[in-house]
Design a protein around this motif. Structure first.
Motif, PDB file in Angstrom:
ATOM      1  N   VAL A  89      19.291  -3.404-126.020  1.00  0.00           N
ATOM      2  CA  VAL A  89      20.349  -3.219-125.020  1.00  0.00           C
ATOM      3  C   VAL A  89      20.680  -1.733-124.901  1.00  0.00           C
ATOM      4  O   VAL A  89      20.908  -1.217-123.798  1.00  0.00           O
ATOM      5  N   ASP A 137      34.980   2.770-131.178  1.00  0.00           N
ATOM      6  CA  ASP A 137      35.138   1.423-131.717  1.00  0.00           C
ATOM      7  C   ASP A 137      36.601   0.991-131.770  1.00  0.00           C
ATOM      8  O   ASP A 137      36.928  -0.172-131.550  1.00  0.00           O
ATOM      9  N   GLN A 197      30.830  -7.282-120.842  1.00  0.00           N
ATOM     10  CA  GLN A 197      29.578  -8.030-120.957  1.00  0.00           C
ATOM     11  C   GLN A 197      29.275  -8.223-122.451  1.00  0.00           C
ATOM     12  O   GLN A 197      29.840  -7.521-123.281  1.00  0.00           O
ATOM     13  N   PRO A 198      28.387  -9.151-122.763  1.00  0.00           N
ATOM     14  CA  PRO A 198      28.070  -9.350-124.190  1.00  0.00           C
ATOM     15  C   PRO A 198      27.257  -8.187-124.777  1.00  0.00           C
ATOM     16  O   PRO A 198      26.050  -8.271-124.939  1.00  0.00           O
ATOM     17  N   ILE A 199      27.931  -7.100-125.049  1.00  0.00           N
ATOM     18  CA  ILE A 199      27.282  -5.918-125.639  1.00  0.00           C
ATOM     19  C   ILE A 199      28.247  -5.324-126.662  1.00  0.00           C
ATOM     20  O   ILE A 199      29.458  -5.287-126.414  1.00  0.00           O
ATOM     21  N   SER A 200      27.724  -4.912-127.812  1.00  0.00           N
ATOM     22  CA  SER A 200      28.621  -4.382-128.841  1.00  0.00           C
ATOM     23  C   SER A 200      29.051  -2.969-128.464  1.00  0.00           C
ATOM     24  O   SER A 200      28.348  -2.246-127.755  1.00  0.00           O
ATOM     25  N   ARG A 201      30.216  -2.587-128.966  1.00  0.00           N
ATOM     26  CA  ARG A 201      30.739  -1.254-128.668  1.00  0.00           C
ATOM     27  C   ARG A 201      29.789  -0.175-129.189  1.00  0.00           C
ATOM     28  O   ARG A 201      29.595   0.856-128.565  1.00  0.00           O
ATOM     29  N   ILE A 236      31.240  -2.636-118.448  1.00  0.00           N
ATOM     30  CA  ILE A 236      30.106  -2.989-119.315  1.00  0.00           C
ATOM     31  C   ILE A 236      30.600  -3.641-120.605  1.00  0.00           C
ATOM     32  O   ILE A 236      29.972  -4.573-121.122  1.00  0.00           O
ATOM     33  N   LEU A 237      31.747  -3.159-121.107  1.00  0.00           N
ATOM     34  CA  LEU A 237      32.283  -3.741-122.342  1.00  0.00           C
ATOM     35  C   LEU A 237      32.701  -5.201-122.175  1.00  0.00           C
ATOM     36  O   LEU A 237      32.876  -5.914-123.151  1.00  0.00           O
TER      37      LEU A 237
END
Lengths: 236, 261
Positions: B3, B257, B82-86, B79-80
């Motif tokens: 990603v 974070d 969406q299923p994406i880690s910080r 974008i955060l």
């Protein structure tokens, strides 16, 4: 569907959310209303993991959200103001979301057509109007038909036709059994779309219940008047 | 990781279309070309180019990085959701900014260097490129920390300019002032420590140690030449630059974070 327990959030000396307890029922449209700076957006952003609460817990679909991001695949979010990288094309941003989620969005073409976005796909964001950006934001939120939709003042900045299209989309998704949370300052819109209402004031929930009983308990007055009264009473 | 690469790809497309990046490349092309063509021997040209680099790269990286982060804020929010880690998103946005800036600088100096046809100083030239890339990495990370710690754009930008002014311009003055005030004491080690604290000086030293003209380049450069001639010096200054980069990137990551968007 979404369960919030003892949620507390402070920004420095500003106490934005005060011990919020809320249960959002599945398959219903829940409206969060309240004056400016009452904590609506902070509450929504806490559910989305954009804001880190000082205390309390949030459960989405039975799982406590705690830094894990996988629950977001069930959520579509439309922010208050839509902004995108000015040098990217609409198609590129849509593709980016597809790449992150790793699946094809089932409703992308249908929604693009409804919002007349098909011809805008190869344009750079810096050439688009605010309303068109808002439509792209709606496309991104709705295209996966997610189980939960969170819409922060979704019709602000849209022309009447597009606002109507968006409201129709909300209705369609509700019929599909989706859970929808929305905020708006337009009370007629809330009356039209929502089943339940949460009234926030200065970071506290002052009313939570279904709209029908709220209206019937107030002699079927206009929702706008009822909310205005609530604000006045609380202010005194 | 997958990603993160996708985010880098899109950041790339966005930044590469930015007119500021084109101006940045053209600037280095013009300066390098003029110096290599009209600047006499290539050694002199490289010293002059290095003097430009240690001032311009920190300035552009810190200003561009801060502004870019402020302008990307709403998009980062989108974008955060969406299923994406910080962590993946931060690394994606950071590398998506650093890599185009570094490539822009590299292209701006490499093309005129090859056009000049004089490759006698190729080692020194490569070192100059490494210094420039390190400064880009460090000052873009500093920009991200500043942008994440200050929600107010004007305050953040002001702070970014202040940091640049302090490290690129005022710092050598402070070092000289310390030496002047404590001239009766053995302050060499203290001055050495002061130099390690400033990545601009470190970049300069890394370059100069290879060039043996350190005395011309400010007191800190001369001092480093005296203490660390040869490989040891290069090792110490490179290690310090790596530590600076790592610390600032980790600080940025930690700020990202814990940030409320």
């Amino acid at each position: 569907m979404i369960s919030i327990k003892n949620l507390d959030k402070k920004y420095g000396s500003l106490h934005a959310l005060k011990n919020i307890n809320l249960h959002v029922n599945p398959g219903r449209v829940t409206a969060i209303v309240g004056p400016n700076a009452s904590g609506k957006t902070t509450l929504i952003k806490s559910i989305l993991g954009l804001v880190k609460p000082n205390a309390g817990s949030i459960e989405v679909m039975g799982k406590v959200i705690n830094g894990d991001c996988s629950y977001k695949k069930f959520i579509g979010y439309m922010p208050q103001s839509a902004k995108f990288p000015e040098n990217l094309k609409v198609r590129e941003v849509v593709n980016l979301i597809k790449d992150i989620r790793g699946t094809e969005p089932p409703l992308a073409n249908e929604i693009s057509e409804k919002f007349n976005l098909t011809n805008e796909m190869n344009k750079l964001f810096r050439t688009l109007s605010g309303g068109t950006k808002q439509k792209v934001s709606a496309l991104i939120a709705f295209m996966y038909s997610p189980k939960i939709l969170i819409l922060d003042e979704p019709t602000a900045g849209l022309d009447p036709v597009s606002a109507g299209t968006l409201k129709n989309l909300v209705r369609e998704e509700k019929e599909r059994g989706r859970t929808i949370i929305l905020t708006s300052h337009i009370m007629s819109e809330i009356e039209e779309l929502s089943d339940e209402i949460v009234f926030l004031l200065e970071g506290k929930i002052h009313f939570e219940g279904d709209i029908e009983s709220l209206l019937s308990n107030n002699n079927n007055e206009k929702l706008e008047r009822i909310i205005a009264k609530m604000m006045m009473v609380e202010a005194v | 990781m997958n990603v993160t690469l996708k985010i880098i790809k899109y950041e790339f497309s966005n930044i590469l279309r930015s007119k500021w990046l084109i101006i940045y490349t053209l600037f280095f092309l013009a300066v390098s070309y003029s110096l290599f063509t009209f600047g006499g021997d290539s050694g002199k040209a490289l010293v002059s180019l290095m003097n430009v680099i240690v001032i311009i790269i920190p300035l552009i990286s810190i200003i561009f990085g801060t502004m870019y982060l402020y302008n990307s804020r709403e998009f980062v929010e989108t974008i955060l959701c969406q299923p994406i880690s910080r962590k993946a998103l931060f690394i994606g946005v950071y590398l998506g900014t650093v890599i185009p800036l570094s490539l822009s600088f590299a292209a701006g100096v490499l093309i005129p260097f090859f056009l000049s046809g004089n490759y006698d100083e190729i080692n020194t030239f490569l070192l100059l490129m490494v210094t420039g890339i390190f400064l880009t990495i460090i000052f873009t990370a500093a920009a991200f920390v500043i942008g994440l710690k200050n929600d107010d754009k004007v305050k953040g930008l002001g702070f970014a300019i202040f940091v640049w002014l302090l490290l690129a311009i005022v710092y050598d003055g402070i070092v000289l002032f310390v030496i002047y005030i404590f001239q009766d004491y053995p302050v060499e080690n203290a001055v050495l420590a002061l130099s390690i604290l400033n990545p601009v000086d470190l970049g300069r030293i890394l370059f100069l140690l290879n060039f043996d003209i350190s005395a011309l380049m400010g007191y800190t450069g001369a001092l480093f030449q005296k203490f660390f001639s040869g490989n040891a010096g290069i090792l110490v200054s490179s290690a310090s630059l790596c530590i600076w980069s790592a610390l600032l990137i980790l600080w940025g990551l930690k700020s990202f974070d814990g940030k409320d968007f």
